[in-house]
Design a protein around this motif. Structure first.
Motif, PDB file in Angstrom:
ATOM      1  N   UNK A 233       0.800  -1.133   0.087  1.00 32.89           N
ATOM      2  CA  UNK A 233       0.156   0.052   0.157  1.00 32.89           C
ATOM      3  C   UNK A 233       0.756   1.264   0.285  1.00 32.89           C
ATOM      4  N   UNK A 234       0.120   2.269  -0.548  1.00 32.51           N
ATOM      5  CA  UNK A 234       0.667   3.752  -0.256  1.00 32.51           C
ATOM      6  C   UNK A 234       0.558   4.477   1.166  1.00 32.51           C
ATOM      7  N   UNK A 235       1.218   3.854   2.073  1.00 34.39           N
ATOM      8  CA  UNK A 235       0.994   4.648   3.458  1.00 34.39           C
ATOM      9  C   UNK A 235       1.507   5.910   3.535  1.00 34.39           C
ATOM     10  N   UNK A 236       0.943   7.166   3.093  1.00 36.79           N
ATOM     11  CA  UNK A 236       1.330   8.330   3.386  1.00 36.79           C
ATOM     12  C   UNK A 236       0.662   9.324   4.082  1.00 36.79           C
ATOM     13  N   UNK A 237       1.028  10.156   4.574  1.00 36.64           N
ATOM     14  CA  UNK A 237       0.293  11.570   5.029  1.00 36.64           C
ATOM     15  C   UNK A 237       0.104  12.360   3.934  1.00 36.64           C
ATOM     16  N   UNK A 238      -0.850  13.303   4.337  1.00 38.10           N
ATOM     17  CA  UNK A 238      -0.938  14.289   3.291  1.00 38.10           C
ATOM     18  C   UNK A 238      -1.322  15.462   3.835  1.00 38.10           C
ATOM     19  N   UNK A 239      -0.426  16.574   3.315  1.00 41.57           N
ATOM     20  CA  UNK A 239      -0.582  17.995   4.009  1.00 41.57           C
ATOM     21  C   UNK A 239      -1.304  18.846   3.148  1.00 41.57           C
ATOM     22  N   UNK A 240      -2.599  19.173   3.677  1.00 46.65           N
ATOM     23  CA  UNK A 240      -3.405  20.170   2.710  1.00 46.65           C
ATOM     24  C   UNK A 240      -2.897  21.465   2.879  1.00 46.65           C
ATOM     25  N   UNK A 241      -2.155  21.727   3.655  1.00 48.85           N
ATOM     26  CA  UNK A 241      -1.631  23.317   3.535  1.00 48.85           C
ATOM     27  C   UNK A 241      -0.547  23.353   2.062  1.00 48.85           C
TER      28      UNK A 241
ATOM     29  N   UNK B 146      -0.767  -6.281  11.198  1.00 44.92           N
ATOM     30  CA  UNK B 146      -1.193  -5.069  10.996  1.00 44.92           C
ATOM     31  C   UNK B 146      -2.207  -4.869   9.789  1.00 44.92           C
ATOM     32  N   UNK B 147      -3.268  -4.632   9.768  1.00 47.67           N
ATOM     33  CA  UNK B 147      -4.236  -4.453   8.760  1.00 47.67           C
ATOM     34  C   UNK B 147      -4.711  -3.008   8.235  1.00 47.67           C
ATOM     35  N   UNK B 148      -4.400  -2.610   7.133  1.00 46.40           N
ATOM     36  CA  UNK B 148      -4.827  -1.361   6.687  1.00 46.40           C
ATOM     37  C   UNK B 148      -5.820  -0.998   5.837  1.00 46.40           C
ATOM     38  N   UNK B 149      -6.281  -2.193   5.313  1.00 47.91           N
ATOM     39  CA  UNK B 149      -7.330  -2.284   4.149  1.00 47.91           C
ATOM     40  C   UNK B 149      -8.124  -3.701   4.212  1.00 47.91           C
TER      41      UNK B 149
ATOM     42  N   UNK C 205      -5.674  -0.418  11.190  1.00 45.64           N
ATOM     43  CA  UNK C 205      -5.086   1.020  11.088  1.00 45.64           C
ATOM     44  C   UNK C 205      -5.817   1.812  10.361  1.00 45.64           C
ATOM     45  N   UNK C 206      -6.227   3.085  10.973  1.00 41.80           N
ATOM     46  CA  UNK C 206      -6.946   4.049  10.512  1.00 41.80           C
ATOM     47  C   UNK C 206      -6.071   5.435  10.468  1.00 41.80           C
ATOM     48  N   UNK C 207      -6.392   6.314   9.761  1.00 45.24           N
ATOM     49  CA  UNK C 207      -5.633   7.585   9.789  1.00 45.24           C
ATOM     50  C   UNK C 207      -6.446   8.798   9.476  1.00 45.24           C
ATOM     51  N   UNK C 208      -6.400   9.824  10.299  1.00 47.71           N
ATOM     52  CA  UNK C 208      -6.649  11.193  10.023  1.00 47.71           C
ATOM     53  C   UNK C 208      -5.881  11.925   8.909  1.00 47.71           C
ATOM     54  N   UNK C 209      -4.400  11.702   9.173  1.00 45.31           N
ATOM     55  CA  UNK C 209      -3.492  12.339   8.352  1.00 45.31           C
ATOM     56  C   UNK C 209      -3.234  12.076   6.919  1.00 45.31           C
ATOM     57  N   UNK C 210      -3.667  10.687   6.768  1.00 40.40           N
ATOM     58  CA  UNK C 210      -3.238  10.005   5.379  1.00 40.40           C
ATOM     59  C   UNK C 210      -4.239   9.423   4.835  1.00 40.40           C
ATOM     60  N   UNK C 211      -4.689   9.613   3.604  1.00 33.17           N
ATOM     61  CA  UNK C 211      -5.579   9.094   2.664  1.00 33.17           C
ATOM     62  C   UNK C 211      -5.566   7.675   2.137  1.00 33.17           C
ATOM     63  N   UNK C 212      -5.504   6.645   3.237  1.00 38.25           N
ATOM     64  CA  UNK C 212      -5.410   5.330   2.871  1.00 38.25           C
ATOM     65  C   UNK C 212      -6.241   4.479   3.483  1.00 38.25           C
ATOM     66  N   UNK C 213      -6.609   3.396   3.281  1.00 37.27           N
ATOM     67  CA  UNK C 213      -7.643   2.432   3.974  1.00 37.27           C
ATOM     68  C   UNK C 213      -8.932   3.144   4.064  1.00 37.27           C
ATOM     69  N   UNK C 214      -9.515   2.777   4.988  1.00 36.34           N
ATOM     70  CA  UNK C 214     -10.999   3.193   5.323  1.00 36.34           C
ATOM     71  C   UNK C 214     -11.089   4.632   6.237  1.00 36.34           C
TER      72      UNK C 214
END
Length: 229
Positions: free
Chosen positions: A118-126, A161-164, A189-198
């Protein structure tokens, strides 16, 4: 309510610049774990890190052991389940896990790994940019087979570890092929900072639980949740 198992990953990749309370060396780790245990912690993950600057010392079993012995001297029970940073197939990273397993004072029973690719990356909206746009986890079925073999040889319980949700379907096939044995221990695993998984919502946690009962009905299992960000 059923009794919960509460896990804390106390220092991972975060710096003191990001959070001044993050523990670095064995003394800080021991004090932090003791406070967490007093607050209800029952499952521990930490990284071996240098005391002054927090440099990662991934493969130094002595630092892990020093932290463990110091936390036990503070009253943390030696039977507290714990695991170091991820075991990979790189011999450099295997070395510290093997040394910890073979040390009777340490009591290591668990090794963690992430399932699937997977592409496990955070995203910076700024800045409208990913933190590491070229990085990915290209982990094949053969990679996981080798990991399970290592765990079997070392008598370690895999922590998965299950991301999706598709990874749960793969786990069902690993069981069918005999690569993996129950009971299963999983972390979603869930994330507010990264658009991966659910997305990190109660409904999505419920969907994971429903997929478990579709793909792994009757299989003994424990599962945890974690949200980055």
């Amino acid at each position: 309510m059923a009794k919960l198992i509460i896990e804390a990953a106390i220092n991972e990749l975060i710096s003191k610049q990001q959070n001044r309370h993050v523990p670095y060396g064995p003394d800080e780790v021991a004090a932090d774990v003791k406070a967490c245990v007093d607050a209800g912690l029952s499952y521990l993950h930490f990284h071996a890190r240098e005391q002054i600057f927090g440099e990662m010392r991934w493969n130094e079993p002595e630092l892990y052991k020093e932290g463990l012995l110091k936390m036990r001297a503070l009253g943390v029970p030696p039977e507290l389940p714990w695991y170091p940073t991820y075991l990979t197939l790189d011999p450099i990273y295997q070395k510290h896990v093997v040394a910890l397993v073979e040390d009777p004072e340490v009591r290591l029973d668990i090794a963690a790994i992430d399932m699937g690719s997977g592409n496990i990356n955070d995203y910076d909206p700024s800045t409208k940019a990913f933190t590491s746009p070229a990085a990915t986890k290209p982990w094949s079925h053969n990679f996981h087979k080798q990991f399970f073999d290592i765990c079997r040889d070392l008598r370690l319980r895999p922590y998965l570890g299950v991301y999706e949700p598709g990874a749960i379907r793969s786990l069902a096939r690993y069981l069918d092929m005999g690569w993996l044995e129950p009971p299963l221990i999983m972390k979603f695993f869930f994330s507010d900072a990264g658009p991966y998984g659910m997305p990190p919502t109660p409904r999505c946690v419920e969907m994971f639980a429903q997929i478990l009962e579709t793909e792994l009905a009757g299989v003994p299992k424990l599962w945890f949740t974690m949200c980055y960000g």
